[in-house]
Design a protein around this motif. Structure first.
Motif, short mmCIF file in Angstrom:
data_model
loop_
_atom_site.label_atom_id
_atom_site.label_comp_id
_atom_site.label_asym_id
_atom_site.label_seq_id
_atom_site.Cartn_x
_atom_site.Cartn_y
_atom_site.Cartn_z
N GLU A 4 0.84 -1.21 0.00
CA GLU A 4 0.00 0.00 0.00
C GLU A 4 0.87 1.26 0.00
O GLU A 4 0.63 2.19 -0.78
CB GLU A 4 -0.95 0.01 1.20
CG GLU A 4 -2.08 -0.97 1.11
CD GLU A 4 -3.07 -0.67 -0.01
OE1 GLU A 4 -3.42 0.50 -0.23
OE2 GLU A 4 -3.50 -1.63 -0.67
N ASP A 8 1.21 3.92 -3.03
CA ASP A 8 0.91 5.34 -2.74
C ASP A 8 2.07 6.22 -3.19
O ASP A 8 1.86 7.28 -3.80
CB ASP A 8 0.66 5.56 -1.25
CG ASP A 8 -0.69 5.02 -0.79
OD1 ASP A 8 -1.57 4.77 -1.63
OD2 ASP A 8 -0.84 4.85 0.44
N GLU A 11 2.15 6.45 -7.08
CA GLU A 11 1.16 7.40 -7.58
C GLU A 11 1.56 8.84 -7.25
O GLU A 11 1.39 9.73 -8.08
CB GLU A 11 -0.22 7.06 -7.01
CG GLU A 11 -0.78 5.76 -7.58
CD GLU A 11 -2.10 5.33 -6.98
OE1 GLU A 11 -2.61 5.98 -6.04
OE2 GLU A 11 -2.65 4.30 -7.44
N ARG A 65 -5.91 6.76 -7.08
CA ARG A 65 -6.42 5.40 -6.84
C ARG A 65 -7.90 5.32 -7.23
O ARG A 65 -8.66 6.25 -6.98
CB ARG A 65 -6.26 5.09 -5.35
CG ARG A 65 -6.80 3.76 -4.94
CD ARG A 65 -6.65 3.57 -3.44
NE ARG A 65 -7.08 2.24 -3.07
CZ ARG A 65 -6.67 1.60 -2.00
NH1 ARG A 65 -5.82 2.18 -1.17
NH2 ARG A 65 -7.10 0.39 -1.74
N CYS A 80 -6.07 2.72 -11.21
CA CYS A 80 -5.95 4.16 -10.94
C CYS A 80 -6.48 4.92 -12.15
O CYS A 80 -6.91 4.34 -13.13
CB CYS A 80 -4.50 4.53 -10.65
SG CYS A 80 -3.32 3.98 -11.89
#
Length: 163
Positions: A4, A8, A11, A65, A80
């Motif tokens: 995760e 993150d 992105e 996301r 995404c």
């Protein structure tokens, strides 16, 4: 390892407009490809140059996301969307000043808690429609393009090609 957190940061790197943001996320010899690359990009420098072309054409570009992420010991898949306004020329395409939303899935291999290999899958045709380069699905313009390509018109009572 927290996939995760890594996703993150991936992105965030695409959204940051900061070339150095990729250094904390990607291996030095990262391999990357998407629908706009003619061949896989190799190395952090090539990936950053690709991102900078995106940022130049879409200064407000951001990756967000959109759904449940999947991961295993070495791989992740992350749905995404890329959002942005086309403000400057990109690969010979003049600025359209259109806002686009392109849904995609990033599939990546992770080594040493960094992205080693990544592939972004998205609908390049839909992106071109949103930019006004190609006609929309089901439109007369799309049907004309299909006829020119030899696909003809399908359906009852319609002319078809190649028969």
């Amino acid at each position: 390892m927290s996939f995760e957190g890594l996703i993150d940061r991936w992105e965030a790197a695409w959204s940051s407009k900061d070339p150095e943001a990729f250094e904390a996320v990607c291996a030095t010899h990262v391999h990357y490809e998407d629908s706009t690359t003619s061949e896989p990009l190799e190395g952090l420098e090539a990936l950053v140059a690709h991102a900078q072309r995106l940022w130049a054409a879409f200064p407000d570009a951001r990756l967000e996301r959109t759904g449940e992420r999947l991961s295993s010991e070495r791989f992740f898949a992350a749905p995404c969307k890329l959002l942005g306004t086309h403000r400057a020329a990109l690969e010979g395409l003049p600025a359209s000043n259109r806002f686009v939303v392109v849904h995609c899935v990033v599939y990546a291999e992770v080594q040493n808690e960094q992205v080693f290999r990544a592939r972004a899958f998205f609908d390049l045709y839909d992106a071109a429609v949103q930019l006004g380069v190609l006609p929309g699905h089901g439109s007369l313009g799309e049907k004309a393009l299909l006829m020119l390509r030899g696909f003809g018109l399908r359906g009852p009572g319609r002319i078809t090609g190649g028969e």
